[in-house]
Design a protein around this motif. Structure first.
Motif, PDB file in Angstrom:
ATOM      1  N   THR A  26       0.847  -1.191   0.000  1.00 46.29           N
ATOM      2  CA  THR A  26       0.000   0.000   0.000  1.00 46.29           C
ATOM      3  C   THR A  26       0.882   1.240   0.000  1.00 46.29           C
ATOM      4  O   THR A  26       1.662   1.459   0.941  1.00 46.29           O
ATOM      5  N   VAL A  74      -1.468  -1.287  -3.895  1.00 55.00           N
ATOM      6  CA  VAL A  74      -2.750  -0.676  -3.537  1.00 55.00           C
ATOM      7  C   VAL A  74      -2.523   0.806  -3.269  1.00 55.00           C
ATOM      8  O   VAL A  74      -1.550   1.182  -2.599  1.00 55.00           O
ATOM      9  N   GLU A 118      -4.502  -1.758  -7.430  1.00 52.92           N
ATOM     10  CA  GLU A 118      -5.872  -1.709  -6.930  1.00 52.92           C
ATOM     11  C   GLU A 118      -6.063  -0.408  -6.157  1.00 52.92           C
ATOM     12  O   GLU A 118      -5.125   0.083  -5.519  1.00 52.92           O
ATOM     13  N   ILE A 168      -8.059   1.163  -3.036  1.00 49.47           N
ATOM     14  CA  ILE A 168      -8.888   0.959  -1.850  1.00 49.47           C
ATOM     15  C   ILE A 168      -8.845   2.253  -1.045  1.00 49.47           C
ATOM     16  O   ILE A 168      -7.796   2.634  -0.513  1.00 49.47           O
ATOM     17  N   ASP A 212     -15.753  -1.749   5.870  1.00 53.79           N
ATOM     18  CA  ASP A 212     -15.912  -2.142   4.465  1.00 53.79           C
ATOM     19  C   ASP A 212     -14.607  -2.036   3.701  1.00 53.79           C
ATOM     20  O   ASP A 212     -14.201  -2.952   2.978  1.00 53.79           O
ATOM     21  N   ARG A 213     -13.927  -0.887   3.868  1.00 50.15           N
ATOM     22  CA  ARG A 213     -12.723  -0.658   3.075  1.00 50.15           C
ATOM     23  C   ARG A 213     -11.587  -1.600   3.462  1.00 50.15           C
ATOM     24  O   ARG A 213     -10.885  -2.137   2.605  1.00 50.15           O
ATOM     25  N   ASN A 222     -11.857  -4.478   4.885  1.00 55.90           N
ATOM     26  CA  ASN A 222     -12.225  -5.837   4.515  1.00 55.90           C
ATOM     27  C   ASN A 222     -11.891  -6.105   3.043  1.00 55.90           C
ATOM     28  O   ASN A 222     -11.696  -7.261   2.639  1.00 55.90           O
ATOM     29  N   ASP A 223     -11.810  -5.021   2.248  1.00 54.42           N
ATOM     30  CA  ASP A 223     -11.360  -5.166   0.862  1.00 54.42           C
ATOM     31  C   ASP A 223      -9.951  -5.762   0.802  1.00 54.42           C
ATOM     32  O   ASP A 223      -9.613  -6.518  -0.118  1.00 54.42           O
ATOM     33  N   TYR A 224      -9.102  -5.389   1.789  1.00 55.30           N
ATOM     34  CA  TYR A 224      -7.762  -5.965   1.840  1.00 55.30           C
ATOM     35  C   TYR A 224      -7.822  -7.466   2.102  1.00 55.30           C
ATOM     36  O   TYR A 224      -7.078  -8.245   1.494  1.00 55.30           O
ATOM     37  N   ASN A 276     -10.119  -9.454   1.298  1.00 50.35           N
ATOM     38  CA  ASN A 276     -10.553 -10.099   0.050  1.00 50.35           C
ATOM     39  C   ASN A 276      -9.376 -10.280  -0.908  1.00 50.35           C
ATOM     40  O   ASN A 276      -9.266 -11.315  -1.589  1.00 50.35           O
ATOM     41  N   ILE A 277      -8.493  -9.280  -0.963  1.00 54.07           N
ATOM     42  CA  ILE A 277      -7.302  -9.417  -1.811  1.00 54.07           C
ATOM     43  C   ILE A 277      -6.415 -10.528  -1.278  1.00 54.07           C
ATOM     44  O   ILE A 277      -5.907 -11.366  -2.035  1.00 54.07           O
ATOM     45  N   ASN A 290      -7.708 -13.826  -2.274  1.00 52.72           N
ATOM     46  CA  ASN A 290      -7.614 -14.090  -3.715  1.00 52.72           C
ATOM     47  C   ASN A 290      -6.205 -14.474  -4.162  1.00 52.72           C
ATOM     48  O   ASN A 290      -6.035 -15.157  -5.186  1.00 52.72           O
TER      49      ASN A 290
END
Length: 400
Positions: free
Chosen positions: A122, A186, A207, A209, A387-388, A390-392, A394-395, A398
């Motif tokens: 990041t 990120v 990405e 975020i 929310d934001r 939690n995007d991490y 998800n990455i 993946n």
């Protein structure tokens, strides 16, 4: 899943709090999480690794001040740290700020290239792809696109008092930071994402975020702030910063104070005692506060939040103001204008005091109430930290 985050600090400052917020989301979801940090004391995290000692930090500072070799000190500290990483054996390594006088970037990236572990990086500023500075927009420098040299910001963080090593730093960083097999960058803003793709880091996927905040704290909040400062029937123009300087737009507030009507007042939060003593009578100065509840009260009491920043990535103060129902006026710099739309604020051309004054007059005429619901709606939709961050996660899921 076991995740190791690396940052200059843990639990303090914007990047330190982002790291601990991600840490707690991981723990709550049943993952293993660790934070390695380089300076100060860890806060709000019980599974940390200190990289080096205070002496290592001071030696790295000296190397930077004299030879402009920021990121190339802390060799012994980095050797010891990487041994601990080998034992820990994380599934994902998440880098944040790797500048800050605490780690050797050459040794770190040599390990990352050999380990073949998935890496998230990041970028909270531009330091990774310049020969020296962390921001360059305020001086309109674009040397980073082709190769830095004769740095016009040698005396700016990370300050070098003697040698200008920006040319060698740039070439070394380009060699060190490229060629990692599984690395995803990120950025908090589309603005920084675009710069990354123009730089030598453009070989990596990027990405976006956005930064998030705690909407349970930053929300419309009643307080005695106006009564305490005798601000009834005053149009309150608010500015907030951790460190007020030229790049944060401090001079614009002083200039603006000369143009205010009698029923308008400026409140600045984050000033030093020296700066407070130099203020005109229609600016109320408040020193820095770490009490986020108090900050929410001040944001809520304001009629408009003014952010005349000269360079910024994705300023959290804009988001905090919106979440408290206060419209935002900002210069068209960095990622700052991305945070708002025309229903919850106004973007003005950089370096224009008259543009700022006209924007303030617009909010004055429309009143805060016409922006209020749109501010709350946008912050709820886009800027919840749960929310934001939690995007991490998800990455992570993946790429593992």
């Amino acid at each position: 899943m076991k995740v190791l985050q690396i940052n200059s600090v843990c639990g303090v400052g914007s990047t330190g709090r982002i790291a601990t917020d991600i840490h707690h989301i991981l723990i709550n979801q049943g993952h293993d999480s660790f934070i390695a940090y380089g300076r100060g004391f860890p806060i709000n995290c019980d599974s940390t690794i200190r990289i080096g000692t205070n002496f290592d930090n001071y030696a790295h500072v000296a190397l930077t001040r004299i030879y402009d070799k920021h990121g190339f000190g802390s060799r012994n500290a980095t050797i010891e740290f990487l041994r601990k990483v080998e034992v820990l054996n994380p599934d994902v390594i998440h880098l944040h700020n790797i500048h800050g006088y605490y780690i050797n970037i050459e040794m770190l990236f040599d390990y990352l290239k050999k380990s073949n572990k998935p890496v998230i990086w990041t970028l909270h500023d531009c330091w990774a792809f310049t020969g020296h500075c962390s921001h360059f927009e305020s001086i309109s420098c674009d040397k980073w696109k082709t190769g830095c040299s004769n740095c016009p910001q040698k005396n700016v963080y990370p300050t070098s008092l003697i040698v200008d090593n920006s040319k060698n730093n740039y070439m070394s960083k380009k060699d060190i930071f490229t060629g990692v097999r599984d690395l995803t960058i990120v950025t908090p803003s589309r603005w920084l994402s675009a710069l990354v793709q123009e730089s030598f880091l453009g070989e990596y996927p990027v990405e976006v975020i956005h930064n998030g905040i705690n909407l349970d704290v930053f929300k419309p909040t009643e307080s005695m702030f106006r009564k305490k400062h005798n601000l009834f029937n005053k149009f309150l123009i608010l500015g907030v910063a951790n460190n007020w300087n030229t790049k944060k737009g401090f001079a614009y507030f002083k200039e603006l104070s000369k143009l205010l009507e009698k029923d308008e007042v400026i409140v600045l939060v984050g000033l030093s005692e020296k700066q407070k003593k130099e203020l005109p009578k229609n600016i109320i100065g408040i020193t820095r506060t770490n009490d986020i509840q108090e900050l929410a009260e001040i944001y809520s009491a304001a009629d408009v939040f003014l952010n005349p920043t000269m360079e910024d990535n994705f300023p959290t103060t804009n988001i905090e103001a919106l979440a408290c129902g206060t419209p935002v006026i900002t210069f068209d710099t960095g990622g700052s204008p991305e945070i708002i739309n025309n229903k919850c604020g106004i973007v003005v051309e950089k370096k224009g005091i008259n543009n700022l004054k006209r924007a303030i007059e617009t909010v004055y005429e429309k009143r805060k109430s016409s922006y209020f619901d749109f501010c709350i709606q946008r912050s709820n939709q886009l800027y919840s930290k749960f929310d934001r961050f939690n995007d991490y996660v998800n990455i992570y899921n993946n790429i593992v």
